[in-house]
Design a protein around this motif. Structure first.
Motif, PDB file in Angstrom:
ATOM      1  N   ASP A   1       0.834  -1.208   0.000  1.00  0.00           N
ATOM      2  CA  ASP A   1       0.000   0.000   0.000  1.00  0.00           C
ATOM      3  C   ASP A   1       0.866   1.254   0.000  1.00  0.00           C
ATOM      4  N   ALA A   2       1.974   1.214   0.756  1.00  0.00           N
ATOM      5  CA  ALA A   2       2.882   2.358   0.768  1.00  0.00           C
ATOM      6  C   ALA A   2       3.509   2.559  -0.616  1.00  0.00           C
TER       7      ALA A   2
ATOM      8  N   GLY B   1       0.945   3.806  -3.060  1.00  0.00           N
ATOM      9  CA  GLY B   1       0.560   5.178  -2.759  1.00  0.00           C
ATOM     10  C   GLY B   1       1.455   6.200  -3.452  1.00  0.00           C
ATOM     11  N   ILE B   2       2.654   5.773  -3.816  1.00  0.00           N
ATOM     12  CA  ILE B   2       3.606   6.682  -4.458  1.00  0.00           C
ATOM     13  C   ILE B   2       3.018   7.324  -5.705  1.00  0.00           C
TER      14      ILE B   2
ATOM     15  N   TRP C   1       1.311  10.784  -5.283  1.00  0.00           N
ATOM     16  CA  TRP C   1       1.986  12.049  -4.954  1.00  0.00           C
ATOM     17  C   TRP C   1       3.298  12.266  -5.705  1.00  0.00           C
TER      18      TRP C   1
ATOM     19  N   SER D   1      12.507  14.162  -4.591  1.00  0.00           N
ATOM     20  CA  SER D   1      13.187  12.862  -4.572  1.00  0.00           C
ATOM     21  C   SER D   1      13.064  12.143  -5.907  1.00  0.00           C
TER      22      SER D   1
ATOM     23  N   ILE E   1      13.601   7.494  -3.564  1.00  0.00           N
ATOM     24  CA  ILE E   1      12.385   7.037  -2.886  1.00  0.00           C
ATOM     25  C   ILE E   1      12.467   5.545  -2.605  1.00  0.00           C
TER      26      ILE E   1
ATOM     27  N   HIS F   1      14.979   4.723   0.200  1.00  0.00           N
ATOM     28  CA  HIS F   1      14.443   5.091   1.510  1.00  0.00           C
ATOM     29  C   HIS F   1      13.381   4.095   1.989  1.00  0.00           C
ATOM     30  N   TYR F   2      12.449   3.779   1.099  1.00  0.00           N
ATOM     31  CA  TYR F   2      11.378   2.850   1.464  1.00  0.00           C
ATOM     32  C   TYR F   2      11.947   1.476   1.807  1.00  0.00           C
TER      33      TYR F   2
ATOM     34  N   LEU G   1      13.588   1.613   5.172  1.00  0.00           N
ATOM     35  CA  LEU G   1      12.561   1.762   6.212  1.00  0.00           C
ATOM     36  C   LEU G   1      11.921   0.421   6.569  1.00  0.00           C
ATOM     37  N   PHE G   2      11.480  -0.306   5.551  1.00  0.00           N
ATOM     38  CA  PHE G   2      10.748  -1.540   5.827  1.00  0.00           C
ATOM     39  C   PHE G   2      11.664  -2.687   6.246  1.00  0.00           C
TER      40      PHE G   2
END
Lengths: 196, 196
Positions: A156-157, A160-161, A164, A171, A176, A179-180, A183-184
């Motif tokens: 979903d994250a 969602g990109i 936006w 970025s 992106i 980073h993602y 993060l995960f």
DNA sequence: CCTACCGATCGGTAGG
DNA sequence: CCTACCGATCGGTAGG
């Protein structure tokens, strides 16, 4: 690289469906932006739904192929495979925002059988992500949280990109994705202090 | 609690807009499921867009109020505030899936000024999340990753819930919220080994 | 809240 | 690929 009229219709329609949604886009809208008369569109396609179907199939193939390319690397750790799958997914999304977001949001306007095919493909794709996470839980030091929920959070994250992302934004797709991924993967790594 | 006809129209329309999208739902569809004739709908609403606007405003208020209630707890750590904001957001989403997903996906069919108002409200809401994350980076042990990207990852993951959540599914709203909160807080916590 | 109705627009076809 | 056209459906109004 020259676009055939048929390809142009798909890319024009992809952008319009993304902007206004499938139902709010008329075949005249698509034709006009393609530089032809409304009815002339039917010299190239059988129906409005076929245009949607063509876009959706194209996106499905790109997501599938990108994930398959990563799956071949059986030598990598689970964390590294997850990182690459995230990077591949972000690349597909940012490469063609129209195609990706139509695939993600407009498939409900397809006929019953086509809609079922899309859902099955998405399910298979989601299972590939979950598989990697479960691999990591067995042998790669991932915490044993609910793999299904984490998979959905990640996808979903990532999806969602396309809501936006701007090509001229702060970025880059690569930044992106990196980073993602960090993060995960960090979220999944169990800390040494954690109880077993 | 008895629903007035006006309230019934909003909840019926919310469910339909979620299922088929705003443009693919006719005022006759809404009227029929409300048990009245198509044209009779206009005894209660001025236009189809007003129904959409009413639903969107209701959802915006619920998200705003939920986040405001958390903001009052200035005594909590950043991690605890983030956890509560995530729990509050998930509660709003799962409480009324129709209202929430219409707010998230159908606002582009509003008029220019109303659409701008929605975008501004979403921006303010997003800033509240980013604020908490930046607080945690200053004083709560959060890693100094790009706060904007993490905020979007979290909100996209939370909003994605209304795409797959089923009231009769495996996980309750509370369980989902708790898992997501732990996942993202863990992702943000910088490990002791991390370079400064 | 209903019946009857309206102009506009829709996806799609015929014939060239 | 165009012009001309079709039946269906759309959001909305009049008048009760």
């Amino acid at each position: 690289m020259v676009e055939t009229r048929r390809q142009q219709i798909d890319s024009v329609a992809g952008a319009l469906f993304r902007e206004r949604g499938y139902a709010a886009t008329s075949v005249r809208d698509i034709a006009q932006r393609s530089g032809i008369q409304g009815a002339s569109l039917y010299a190239h396609v059988a129906s409005k739904e076929d245009v949607l179907w063509s876009i959706v199939q194209g996106a499905a193939r790109r997501f599938h192929d990108a994930a398959s390319a990563v799956s071949e690397h059986t030598d990598l750790t689970a964390a590294d495979r997850l990182r690459r799958m995230i990077q591949a997914h972000v690349a597909v999304v940012t490469d063609d925002l129209g195609q990706a977001s139509v695939f993600l949001h407009e498939w409900r306007h397809l006929s019953d059988s086509r809609r079922a095919a899309v859902l099955a493909a998405r399910d298979t794709y989601e299972r590939r992500f979950r598989q990697v996470i479960e691999d990591g839980q067995r042998s790669g030091g991932f915490a044993t949280v609910e793999a299904g929920l984490v998979t959905r959070a990640i996808l979903d994250a990532l999806n969602g990109i396309c809501g936006w992302y701007r090509p001229d934004g702060r970025s880059s797709p690569t930044q992106i994705a990196d980073h993602y991924a960090e993060l995960f993967i960090h979220a999944l790594k169990s800390t040494p202090e954690d109880p077993p």
